[in-house]
Scaffold this motif. Sequence first.
Motif, PDB file in Angstrom:
ATOM      1  N   HIS A  44      32.901  44.144  44.439  1.00  6.72           N
ATOM      2  CA  HIS A  44      33.921  44.651  43.908  1.00  6.72           C
ATOM      3  C   HIS A  44      34.689  43.134  43.472  1.00  6.72           C
ATOM      4  N   PHE A  45      34.404  42.450  43.536  1.00  8.65           N
ATOM      5  CA  PHE A  45      35.097  40.883  42.824  1.00  8.65           C
ATOM      6  C   PHE A  45      34.701  40.882  41.405  1.00  8.65           C
ATOM      7  N   ASN A  46      33.797  41.479  40.963  1.00  9.80           N
ATOM      8  CA  ASN A  46      33.299  41.264  39.660  1.00  9.80           C
ATOM      9  C   ASN A  46      34.425  41.614  38.694  1.00  9.80           C
ATOM     10  N   PRO A  47      34.794  40.809  37.774  1.00  6.70           N
ATOM     11  CA  PRO A  47      35.970  40.925  36.757  1.00  6.70           C
ATOM     12  C   PRO A  47      35.521  41.498  35.944  1.00  6.70           C
ATOM     13  N   ASP A  48      36.357  42.163  35.063  1.00 11.96           N
ATOM     14  CA  ASP A  48      36.231  42.817  33.636  1.00 11.96           C
ATOM     15  C   ASP A  48      35.724  41.799  32.692  1.00 11.96           C
ATOM     16  N   ILE A  49      34.566  42.061  32.028  1.00 13.42           N
ATOM     17  CA  ILE A  49      33.974  41.132  31.301  1.00 13.42           C
ATOM     18  C   ILE A  49      34.824  40.454  30.186  1.00 13.42           C
ATOM     19  N   ASN A  50      35.866  41.183  29.733  1.00 13.64           N
ATOM     20  CA  ASN A  50      36.684  40.633  28.709  1.00 13.64           C
ATOM     21  C   ASN A  50      37.523  39.586  29.077  1.00 13.64           C
ATOM     22  N   SER A  51      38.118  39.980  30.328  1.00 12.50           N
ATOM     23  CA  SER A  51      38.950  38.833  30.794  1.00 12.50           C
ATOM     24  C   SER A  51      38.414  37.623  31.579  1.00 12.50           C
ATOM     25  N   PHE A  52      36.816  37.834  31.920  1.00  9.26           N
ATOM     26  CA  PHE A  52      36.184  36.725  32.317  1.00  9.26           C
ATOM     27  C   PHE A  52      35.802  36.021  31.230  1.00  9.26           C
ATOM     28  N   ARG A  53      35.765  36.525  30.045  1.00 12.83           N
ATOM     29  CA  ARG A  53      35.434  35.540  28.875  1.00 12.83           C
ATOM     30  C   ARG A  53      36.534  34.861  28.234  1.00 12.83           C
ATOM     31  N   GLU A  54      37.822  35.285  28.445  1.00 12.44           N
ATOM     32  CA  GLU A  54      38.973  34.875  27.732  1.00 12.44           C
ATOM     33  C   GLU A  54      39.876  34.119  28.732  1.00 12.44           C
ATOM     34  N   ASP A  55      39.810  34.464  30.017  1.00 11.97           N
ATOM     35  CA  ASP A  55      40.848  33.557  30.879  1.00 11.97           C
ATOM     36  C   ASP A  55      40.048  32.780  32.021  1.00 11.97           C
ATOM     37  N   ASP A  56      40.570  31.392  31.910  1.00  6.48           N
ATOM     38  CA  ASP A  56      39.526  30.549  32.663  1.00  6.48           C
ATOM     39  C   ASP A  56      40.016  30.554  34.099  1.00  6.48           C
ATOM     40  N   SER A  57      41.190  31.148  34.388  1.00  5.74           N
ATOM     41  CA  SER A  57      41.889  31.360  35.752  1.00  5.74           C
ATOM     42  C   SER A  57      40.847  32.463  36.469  1.00  5.74           C
ATOM     43  N   VAL A  58      40.522  33.609  35.620  1.00  6.45           N
ATOM     44  CA  VAL A  58      39.675  34.538  36.063  1.00  6.45           C
ATOM     45  C   VAL A  58      37.995  34.015  36.391  1.00  6.45           C
ATOM     46  N   LYS A  59      37.681  33.029  35.431  1.00  4.97           N
ATOM     47  CA  LYS A  59      36.512  32.304  35.681  1.00  4.97           C
ATOM     48  C   LYS A  59      36.512  31.544  36.993  1.00  4.97           C
ATOM     49  N   GLU A  60      37.666  30.715  37.145  1.00  9.27           N
ATOM     50  CA  GLU A  60      37.730  29.923  38.166  1.00  9.27           C
ATOM     51  C   GLU A  60      37.699  30.588  39.570  1.00  9.27           C
ATOM     52  N   LYS A  61      38.395  31.879  39.588  1.00  7.99           N
ATOM     53  CA  LYS A  61      38.387  32.632  40.799  1.00  7.99           C
ATOM     54  C   LYS A  61      37.306  33.221  41.240  1.00  7.99           C
ATOM     55  N   TYR A  62      36.418  33.605  40.004  1.00 13.08           N
ATOM     56  CA  TYR A  62      35.005  34.334  40.264  1.00 13.08           C
ATOM     57  C   TYR A  62      34.218  33.212  40.957  1.00 13.08           C
ATOM     58  N   TRP A  63      33.859  32.077  40.351  1.00 13.05           N
ATOM     59  CA  TRP A  63      32.944  31.205  40.516  1.00 13.05           C
ATOM     60  C   TRP A  63      33.382  30.370  41.919  1.00 13.05           C
TER      61      TRP A  63
END
Length: 254
Positions: A44-63
Motif C-alpha cells: 500500500h505504500f507505493n506512491p502515485d507515480i507522478n508524485s514519486f517522479r516530481e517530489d523528492d520527499s515522496v522518493k525519500e519516504k519510499y526508499w
Amino acid sequence: MSREVEITALEAVAHWFSEAKRAVILTGPELTFEAGIPDAGELHFNPDINSFREDDSVKEKYWEKIAEIYPKISAAEPTAAHKAIYELSILGELDCVITQAVDALLIKAGCENVLQIYSSIHWAQCLNCGKDYRMMETLTEMSRYGRKIPSCAVCRTGILKPPLSFPGQPLPHWEVREAWIKIQNCDFLICAGASLENEPVASFPVQARGGGAKTVVISAAKGSADDYVDAVLYGGPAVVLPALVEEVKRVSSV
Ligand SMILES: [Zn+2]
C-alpha cells in the motif's frame, strides 16, 4: 461444512489436477503473508507515480520504507505452499504459475515458468535509461554513501524505482499478456491465496471457466469468486497445498 465434504472436495480437486493437460496456478498475497512479509504482500505504500517522479520527499519516504522491509523480503524462505507448488509442477502438467507476489519466493522454491504480473522487488530500474540494478546493491550503495535517494550510475540523472507498477502506471505488459494467453488456454486453474478483487486478475477465473476449465479457489478467507468456481478449499495455502500434493499422489497411485 463437514469434514467428510472437505475431504471429498480435496479429492475432486486432486483428480482434476491429475487429469489436466495445461494446469495453471495463480498465487498472491496470502503466500507472501505466510512467509512473514505482510508489508510486501500489501504494498500500500507505493506512491502515485507522478508524485514519486516530481517530489523528492515522496522518493525519500519510499526508499526509507524499502530499506526497512527489503532485508526481510530478501531473507524470507519459501513456505510449505511454495514447495507444494514446486511438487505439483513435478507431479502434473503444470503449464505455468502466475503470481501477484513480488517476492520471487516461487522461483527460490525451484518453480520454472513463473509469470510475475506485478513484477519483482528484487530489482531497481532507471526510469530514464532503463538500466537494471539489484535491489540489495542499490541499498548497500545508499547506505555506504549516506544517500536518501539512489540515482543511476549510467545516465546520472535517472530516478531509480523497483519495476513494480505504482498507482498511475500500467501493469507489466508482457507478463500480463502472457498470463491472459495461459488463462485462455488452460484446462484447470487453481487460485491459491490470490487477491481476486481487482482487474485484470478478477477476470482470470471467469475467463478460464468460460473456456471450459475447472476452477478452484484456495484461501484462508471468503471471496467474491467463491460462488462461481467449481470448488473452494478454505484454509491457508501453506496448509491446503501440501494436503493437495498428498492427495494428488494418492489418487495417481490408485
Ligand atoms: Zn539511467
